[in-house]
Design an enzyme around this catalytic site. Structure first.
Site, PDB file in Angstrom:
ATOM      1  N   TYR A 130     -14.587   3.617   2.413  1.00 31.65           N
ATOM      2  CA  TYR A 130     -13.958   2.537   1.642  1.00 31.65           C
ATOM      3  C   TYR A 130     -14.955   1.966   0.632  1.00 31.65           C
ATOM      4  O   TYR A 130     -14.641   1.765  -0.547  1.00 31.65           O
ATOM      5  CB  TYR A 130     -13.452   1.434   2.589  1.00 31.65           C
ATOM      6  CG  TYR A 130     -12.471   0.524   1.907  1.00 31.65           C
ATOM      7  CD1 TYR A 130     -11.112   0.810   1.933  1.00 31.65           C
ATOM      8  CD2 TYR A 130     -12.896  -0.594   1.196  1.00 31.65           C
ATOM      9  CE1 TYR A 130     -10.209  -0.002   1.269  1.00 31.65           C
ATOM     10  CE2 TYR A 130     -12.006  -1.400   0.536  1.00 31.65           C
ATOM     11  CZ  TYR A 130     -10.654  -1.103   0.579  1.00 31.65           C
ATOM     12  OH  TYR A 130      -9.763  -1.900  -0.082  1.00 31.65           O
ATOM     13  N   ASP A 148     -10.006  -7.206   0.612  1.00 35.22           N
ATOM     14  CA  ASP A 148     -10.436  -5.813   0.787  1.00 35.22           C
ATOM     15  C   ASP A 148     -11.854  -5.687   1.366  1.00 35.22           C
ATOM     16  O   ASP A 148     -12.205  -4.646   1.938  1.00 35.22           O
ATOM     17  CB  ASP A 148     -10.401  -5.071  -0.559  1.00 35.22           C
ATOM     18  CG  ASP A 148      -8.998  -4.667  -0.973  1.00 35.22           C
ATOM     19  OD1 ASP A 148      -8.119  -4.560  -0.103  1.00 35.22           O
ATOM     20  OD2 ASP A 148      -8.787  -4.448  -2.176  1.00 35.22           O
ATOM     21  N   HIS A 181     -12.574  -6.557  -5.562  1.00 38.92           N
ATOM     22  CA  HIS A 181     -12.867  -5.590  -6.591  1.00 38.92           C
ATOM     23  C   HIS A 181     -11.935  -5.709  -7.798  1.00 38.92           C
ATOM     24  O   HIS A 181     -11.960  -4.842  -8.687  1.00 38.92           O
ATOM     25  CB  HIS A 181     -12.776  -4.170  -5.992  1.00 38.92           C
ATOM     26  CG  HIS A 181     -11.365  -3.750  -5.621  1.00 38.92           C
ATOM     27  ND1 HIS A 181     -10.739  -2.677  -6.225  1.00 38.92           N
ATOM     28  CD2 HIS A 181     -10.441  -4.288  -4.776  1.00 38.92           C
ATOM     29  CE1 HIS A 181      -9.525  -2.531  -5.733  1.00 38.92           C
ATOM     30  NE2 HIS A 181      -9.327  -3.494  -4.858  1.00 38.92           N
ATOM     31  N   ASP A 193      -0.667  -3.532  -2.605  1.00 36.92           N
ATOM     32  CA  ASP A 193      -0.650  -3.294  -1.157  1.00 36.92           C
ATOM     33  C   ASP A 193      -0.706  -4.609  -0.377  1.00 36.92           C
ATOM     34  O   ASP A 193      -0.409  -4.633   0.814  1.00 36.92           O
ATOM     35  CB  ASP A 193      -1.778  -2.338  -0.715  1.00 36.92           C
ATOM     36  CG  ASP A 193      -3.137  -2.674  -1.289  1.00 36.92           C
ATOM     37  OD1 ASP A 193      -3.209  -3.271  -2.374  1.00 36.92           O
ATOM     38  OD2 ASP A 193      -4.146  -2.333  -0.647  1.00 36.92           O
ATOM     39  N   HIS A 223      -5.550 -11.586  -2.970  1.00 38.60           N
ATOM     40  CA  HIS A 223      -5.731 -10.397  -3.821  1.00 38.60           C
ATOM     41  C   HIS A 223      -4.360  -9.928  -4.301  1.00 38.60           C
ATOM     42  O   HIS A 223      -3.449  -9.742  -3.498  1.00 38.60           O
ATOM     43  CB  HIS A 223      -6.439  -9.316  -2.995  1.00 38.60           C
ATOM     44  CG  HIS A 223      -6.735  -8.051  -3.730  1.00 38.60           C
ATOM     45  ND1 HIS A 223      -6.808  -7.958  -5.097  1.00 38.60           N
ATOM     46  CD2 HIS A 223      -6.990  -6.787  -3.260  1.00 38.60           C
ATOM     47  CE1 HIS A 223      -7.096  -6.703  -5.433  1.00 38.60           C
ATOM     48  NE2 HIS A 223      -7.200  -5.987  -4.344  1.00 38.60           N
ATOM     49  N   GLU A 243      -3.445  -7.064  -5.716  1.00 36.52           N
ATOM     50  CA  GLU A 243      -3.061  -5.646  -5.722  1.00 36.52           C
ATOM     51  C   GLU A 243      -1.829  -5.461  -4.829  1.00 36.52           C
ATOM     52  O   GLU A 243      -1.658  -6.138  -3.813  1.00 36.52           O
ATOM     53  CB  GLU A 243      -4.237  -4.764  -5.256  1.00 36.52           C
ATOM     54  CG  GLU A 243      -3.971  -3.304  -5.596  1.00 36.52           C
ATOM     55  CD  GLU A 243      -5.218  -2.397  -5.573  1.00 36.52           C
ATOM     56  OE1 GLU A 243      -6.302  -2.850  -5.177  1.00 36.52           O
ATOM     57  OE2 GLU A 243      -5.063  -1.221  -5.964  1.00 36.52           O
ATOM     58  N   HIS A 295      -7.538  -4.637   5.339  1.00 32.37           N
ATOM     59  CA  HIS A 295      -7.286  -3.281   5.846  1.00 32.37           C
ATOM     60  C   HIS A 295      -8.164  -3.057   7.075  1.00 32.37           C
ATOM     61  O   HIS A 295      -9.329  -3.460   7.091  1.00 32.37           O
ATOM     62  CB  HIS A 295      -7.695  -2.214   4.821  1.00 32.37           C
ATOM     63  CG  HIS A 295      -6.921  -2.236   3.545  1.00 32.37           C
ATOM     64  ND1 HIS A 295      -5.602  -1.844   3.463  1.00 32.37           N
ATOM     65  CD2 HIS A 295      -7.284  -2.584   2.289  1.00 32.37           C
ATOM     66  CE1 HIS A 295      -5.198  -1.943   2.202  1.00 32.37           C
ATOM     67  NE2 HIS A 295      -6.194  -2.403   1.473  1.00 32.37           N
ATOM     68  N   HIS A 315      -3.776   5.808  -4.114  1.00 40.62           N
ATOM     69  CA  HIS A 315      -4.142   6.015  -5.520  1.00 40.62           C
ATOM     70  C   HIS A 315      -5.338   6.970  -5.701  1.00 40.62           C
ATOM     71  O   HIS A 315      -6.355   6.666  -6.325  1.00 40.62           O
ATOM     72  CB  HIS A 315      -4.290   4.714  -6.313  1.00 40.62           C
ATOM     73  CG  HIS A 315      -5.236   3.659  -5.788  1.00 40.62           C
ATOM     74  ND1 HIS A 315      -6.544   3.917  -5.468  1.00 40.62           N
ATOM     75  CD2 HIS A 315      -5.053   2.342  -5.582  1.00 40.62           C
ATOM     76  CE1 HIS A 315      -7.110   2.808  -5.076  1.00 40.62           C
ATOM     77  NE2 HIS A 315      -6.237   1.834  -5.126  1.00 40.62           N
TER      78      HIS A 315
END
Ligand code: FEO
Length: 404
Positions: free
Chosen positions: A193, A165, A146, A84, A80, A82, A226, A26
């Site tokens: 990051y 994250d 986040h 991914d 999380h 999101e 990650h 993104h």
């Protein structure tokens, strides 16, 4: 598919996926690819922590199958929402039919708003615990770290934190553990990051670190969503985070700019020369030669951000406007700033940049520096002097610790 799980501890296995090819996340350039980490806890209630991006679902299931029969997964915990980390979740729920799926209160909402799930998500509050038999989990809500739904999960018996994250990085590798990877690579990718994802939430990160210290939560292993697992010296990444979150200005100046006919470039070079002569570390980044996310990595510890643009059609050059918009959203703190640029007839760009920097809370240390068409020797001396002046103010601030 033939993929194996990787053992992290006696009870925890990595069952994620390595995405070697992704180059844009993104708008964040992922020149080293990334990983989507999911973890399997082998307890009486076999538990999956997070999933992977949708296209990697079968890889994750194959890794789980290398350790247990996938349908024996009793619980799934989504730290999380999101995509991914949750993209594979709807199909995984369908295939494995777990007893329960857990998320934070906001996470349960967010997952439903993404996937319109038929089965309910069990909401968890900050501090809630979950017994898996011999092992126990505790949930730490990390709202806005986040996303509103973000939470972390602590495995008490193994002193292990699943940190979604947080403490992660975009780095594809055949190695699963940070202690197997060069520290320079880790620091650079973790900083990138942080600068591009977590920087706006720095005050929340400092509070989280304080809270972890106050609760005396013993921490031996950090498993992020990650990049590599931190199983040794977790204090290192925590110290990096503390320093980045404090945003203390360093004696480093970043000149971010673009140029049409090299006039703004000449100005940038002269400013850089003045800064260097005063012993300030300088980075010059022309925006058509550097990705905005790499420029943000350099903003992270720069005490001064000097932005230049030629005037194009009465405005800021598009790459510079793009960068200013991006940096504004990431809310850097404690920076000195300055604006400069060349023009042909109207000359608005440098003033507009100064307005933008001011609106971000960046302290301007000089009037915008402008030159018509091509700088002559006199103008270039002025630019060099401006570099010297910025350097002197920055040195004073970093010595006094008074910046901001
Ligand atoms: Fe890695 Fe916020 O998702």
């Amino acid at each position: 598919m033939e993929f194996k799980a990787v053992r992290v501890t006696e009870h925890v296995y990595w069952v994620g996926a390595v995405d070697w090819s992704v180059r844009d996340f993104h708008g964040y350039s992922t020149e080293r690819g990334t990983t989507y980490n999911a973890y399997l806890i082998l307890a009486d209630k076999i538990t999956l922590i997070d999933t992977v991006k949708a296209q990697f679902k079968n890889e994750m299931l194959a890794r789980i199958a290398s350790v247990v029969e996938p349908t024996s997964v009793a619980y799934i915990i989504s730290n999380h929402a999101e995509m991914d980390h949750s993209g594979a979740l709807p199909a995984v729920i369908q295939e494995l039919q777990p007893e329960k799926v857990f998320a934070s209160v906001m996470g349960a909402k967010a997952l439903n708003e993404h996937y319109h799930l038929r089965s309910p998500i069990v909401p968890l509050k900050d501090g809630d615990g979950l017994n898996l038999g011999k092992l126990n989990l505790k949930f730490i809500e990390t709202r806005m770290l986040h996303w509103p739904d973000s939470m972390m999960t602590y495995l008490t018996e193994e002193r292990l934190l699943f940190s979604q994250d947080g403490f992660g990085m975009h780095l594809a590798s055949g190695k699963r553990f940070a202690d197997e990877i060069d520290e320079g690579v880790l620091r650079l990718q973790a900083a990138k990051y942080y600068a591009n994802i977590l920087l706006p939430y720095s005050s929340l990160i400092l509070k989280l670190l304080e809270r972890v210290a106050e609760l005396s939560i013993p921490l031996d292993i950090i498993c992020p969503d990650h990049g590599p697992v931190w199983r040794r010296d977790v204090g290192n990444i925590i110290d990096w985070y503390r320093a980045w979150a404090q945003q203390s200005p360093q004696p480093k100046a970043l000149i971010v700019y673009d140029t049409m006919w090299q006039s703004t470039d000449l100005m940038a070079r002269s400013i850089a020369d003045g800064l260097s002569a005063e012993g300030i570390e300088v980075r010059m980044m022309r925006l058509r030669a550097n990705d905005r996310s790499d420029v943000m990595t350099e903003v992270l510890d720069a005490g001064a951000v000097i932005v230049g643009s030629p005037t194009l059609n009465n405005g800021i050059f598009p790459t510079v406007a793009d960068f200013l918009t991006y940096m504004k959203g990431l809310k850097p703190k404690n920076k000195l700033g300055a604006a400069f640029g060349s023009y042909g007839w109207s000359g608005e760009a440098a003033g507009l940049i100064a307005d933008e920097l001011k609106a971000m809370g960046i302290e301007l240390v000089m009037e915008p520096l402008k030159v018509k068409y091509v700088p002559d020797r006199e103008v270039l001396i002025k630019c060099r002097d401006a570099g010297v002046r910025v350097a002197q103010i920055l040195k004073q601030r970093t010595n006094d610790g008074k910046a901001g």
